[in-house]
Design a protein around this motif. Structure first.
Motif, mmCIF file in Angstrom:
data_model
loop_
_atom_site.group_PDB
_atom_site.id
_atom_site.type_symbol
_atom_site.label_atom_id
_atom_site.label_comp_id
_atom_site.label_asym_id
_atom_site.label_seq_id
_atom_site.Cartn_x
_atom_site.Cartn_y
_atom_site.Cartn_z
ATOM 1 N N THR A 69 0.830 -1.206 0.000
ATOM 2 C CA THR A 69 0.000 0.000 0.000
ATOM 3 C C THR A 69 0.867 1.260 0.000
ATOM 4 O O THR A 69 2.042 1.231 0.372
ATOM 5 C CB THR A 69 -0.917 0.055 1.244
ATOM 6 O OG1 THR A 69 -0.104 0.126 2.419
ATOM 7 C CG2 THR A 69 -1.832 -1.150 1.316
ATOM 8 N N VAL A 70 0.237 2.347 -0.413
ATOM 9 C CA VAL A 70 0.810 3.688 -0.307
ATOM 10 C C VAL A 70 -0.167 4.544 0.486
ATOM 11 O O VAL A 70 -1.380 4.522 0.214
ATOM 12 C CB VAL A 70 1.022 4.343 -1.688
ATOM 13 C CG1 VAL A 70 1.591 5.754 -1.526
ATOM 14 C CG2 VAL A 70 1.949 3.511 -2.548
ATOM 15 N N ALA A 71 0.364 5.290 1.456
ATOM 16 C CA ALA A 71 -0.464 6.204 2.239
ATOM 17 C C ALA A 71 0.372 7.429 2.581
ATOM 18 O O ALA A 71 1.607 7.396 2.512
ATOM 19 C CB ALA A 71 -0.952 5.528 3.521
ATOM 20 N N ALA A 72 -0.297 8.524 2.926
ATOM 21 C CA ALA A 72 0.423 9.680 3.453
ATOM 22 C C ALA A 72 0.984 9.294 4.822
ATOM 23 O O ALA A 72 0.323 8.619 5.613
ATOM 24 C CB ALA A 72 -0.507 10.884 3.578
ATOM 25 N N ALA A 73 2.226 9.702 5.096
ATOM 26 C CA ALA A 73 2.878 9.304 6.332
ATOM 27 C C ALA A 73 2.110 9.772 7.560
ATOM 28 O O ALA A 73 2.123 9.100 8.599
ATOM 29 C CB ALA A 73 4.310 9.836 6.361
ATOM 30 N N ASP A 74 1.425 10.921 7.459
ATOM 31 C CA ASP A 74 0.687 11.423 8.621
ATOM 32 C C ASP A 74 -0.743 10.878 8.692
ATOM 33 O O ASP A 74 -1.467 11.182 9.632
ATOM 34 C CB ASP A 74 0.677 12.947 8.637
ATOM 35 C CG ASP A 74 0.005 13.562 7.412
ATOM 36 O OD1 ASP A 74 -0.382 12.812 6.498
ATOM 37 O OD2 ASP A 74 -0.134 14.803 7.383
ATOM 38 N N GLU A 75 -1.136 10.085 7.683
ATOM 39 C CA GLU A 75 -2.436 9.405 7.704
ATOM 40 C C GLU A 75 -2.269 7.969 7.213
ATOM 41 O O GLU A 75 -2.821 7.575 6.180
ATOM 42 C CB GLU A 75 -3.446 10.137 6.810
ATOM 43 C CG GLU A 75 -3.856 11.513 7.300
ATOM 44 C CD GLU A 75 -4.956 12.097 6.441
ATOM 45 O OE1 GLU A 75 -6.075 11.543 6.432
ATOM 46 O OE2 GLU A 75 -4.689 13.094 5.740
ATOM 47 N N PRO A 76 -1.521 7.161 7.943
ATOM 48 C CA PRO A 76 -1.198 5.811 7.454
ATOM 49 C C PRO A 76 -2.407 4.906 7.304
ATOM 50 O O PRO A 76 -2.329 3.900 6.584
ATOM 51 C CB PRO A 76 -0.239 5.284 8.528
ATOM 52 C CG PRO A 76 -0.556 6.081 9.754
ATOM 53 C CD PRO A 76 -0.918 7.443 9.255
ATOM 54 N N GLY A 77 -3.515 5.242 7.939
ATOM 55 C CA GLY A 77 -4.701 4.407 7.839
ATOM 56 C C GLY A 77 -5.531 4.652 6.598
ATOM 57 O O GLY A 77 -6.468 3.901 6.310
ATOM 58 N N THR A 78 -5.212 5.706 5.846
ATOM 59 C CA THR A 78 -5.952 6.029 4.622
ATOM 60 C C THR A 78 -5.137 5.612 3.412
ATOM 61 O O THR A 78 -4.147 6.251 3.053
ATOM 62 C CB THR A 78 -6.255 7.541 4.549
ATOM 63 O OG1 THR A 78 -6.994 7.938 5.704
ATOM 64 C CG2 THR A 78 -7.053 7.865 3.301
ATOM 65 N N VAL A 79 -5.542 4.526 2.769
ATOM 66 C CA VAL A 79 -4.792 3.986 1.633
ATOM 67 C C VAL A 79 -5.047 4.829 0.386
ATOM 68 O O VAL A 79 -6.196 5.078 0.006
ATOM 69 C CB VAL A 79 -5.188 2.522 1.376
ATOM 70 C CG1 VAL A 79 -4.539 2.008 0.093
ATOM 71 C CG2 VAL A 79 -4.799 1.652 2.564
ATOM 72 N N LEU A 80 -3.979 5.274 -0.245
ATOM 73 C CA LEU A 80 -4.081 6.043 -1.482
ATOM 74 C C LEU A 80 -4.015 5.136 -2.710
ATOM 75 O O LEU A 80 -4.679 5.382 -3.708
ATOM 76 C CB LEU A 80 -2.964 7.087 -1.542
ATOM 77 C CG LEU A 80 -2.869 8.051 -0.345
ATOM 78 C CD1 LEU A 80 -1.681 8.984 -0.512
ATOM 79 C CD2 LEU A 80 -4.166 8.839 -0.189
#
Length: 224
Positions: free
Chosen positions: A181-192
């Motif tokens: 997965t890729v996510a913003a580091a400050d929102e790791p629970g939201t998969v981009l």
């Protein structure tokens, strides 16, 4: 054939390669952002060609391995994904790698733009492909990518620190499947974006044919 360096000599070479790579990435960033006058562009282009001539004074062919590489371990100092010496690498930095998976971070700039302000989808796929392959390797398998399926959930933005994760979900003979997965580091629970990849380790005879002409043995992509 380029002789592979080891020990302190390799460390010194890698430091020099990384320093040039960092300078060139800064130049690439300036190049894709610049709005200087046409005449200045022409002058810079001439200087760039002069520098290229200096670097070509000693080089290697398309199948040549860099002297600071470790092909047995799969360490490529000019990798377009993570190579410190590559002017096109973001570069991706691996934070941890073990049997439970891989975590890595990267921040992408203007050179990797697709739609304005957003990361090119192909770049996102490339990063995922790499962390999946890295997870497969540290889990004890080798292999080249056979299939890669990427699902884009949300836009991936330029200039945002990203967190990438990957782990192996199954191995059958020479075939290993991994997910990432890729996510913003400050929102790791939201998969981009997320991906699943199948990697197939090469039989010795296939590896010999695939890497024919490569001047050093490569083992990171073969059956273990």
């Amino acid at each position: 054939m380029v002789e592979l360096l080891t020990g302190e000599a390799r460390d010194v070479r890698r430091a020099a390669v990384a320093d040039l790579g960092d300078a060139l990435r800064d130049l690439v960033d300036a190049c894709v952002r610049t709005e200087v006058p046409d005449g200045e562009l022409a002058d810079v282009a001439a200087t760039a060609r002069e520098l290229a001539t200096r670097l070509r004074a000693s080089g290697r062919g398309l199948t040549g391995v860099a002297s600071c590489d470790d092909p047995a371990a799969g360490e490529r100092w000019y990798s377009p994904v993570y190579g410190p010496g590559s002017p096109v690498a973001p570069p991706l930095a691996v934070d941890s790698a073990g049997p439970d998976g891989v975590t890595a971070h990267v921040t992408l700039g203007k050179a990797h733009e697709g739609p304005p302000g957003l990361v090119h989808g192909g770049t996102t796929a490339t990063l995922l492909d790499h962390v999946l392959a890295r997870a497969v390797r540290v889990a004890g398998s080798g292999g080249l990518t056979a299939t890669l399926t990427v699902t884009y959930r949300r836009p991936v933005r330029l200039g945002v620190p990203l967190l990438l994760t990957a782990h192996v979900i199954g191995t059958e003979g020479r075939r290993t499947t991994a997910r990432g997965t890729v996510a913003a580091a400050d929102e790791p629970g939201t998969v981009l974006a997320e991906a699943e990849g199948l990697f197939v380790a090469l039989r010795p005879e296939t590896a010999a044919a695939t890497f024919a002409g490569v001047d050093h043995a490569v083992q990171a992509w073969t059956a273990r």
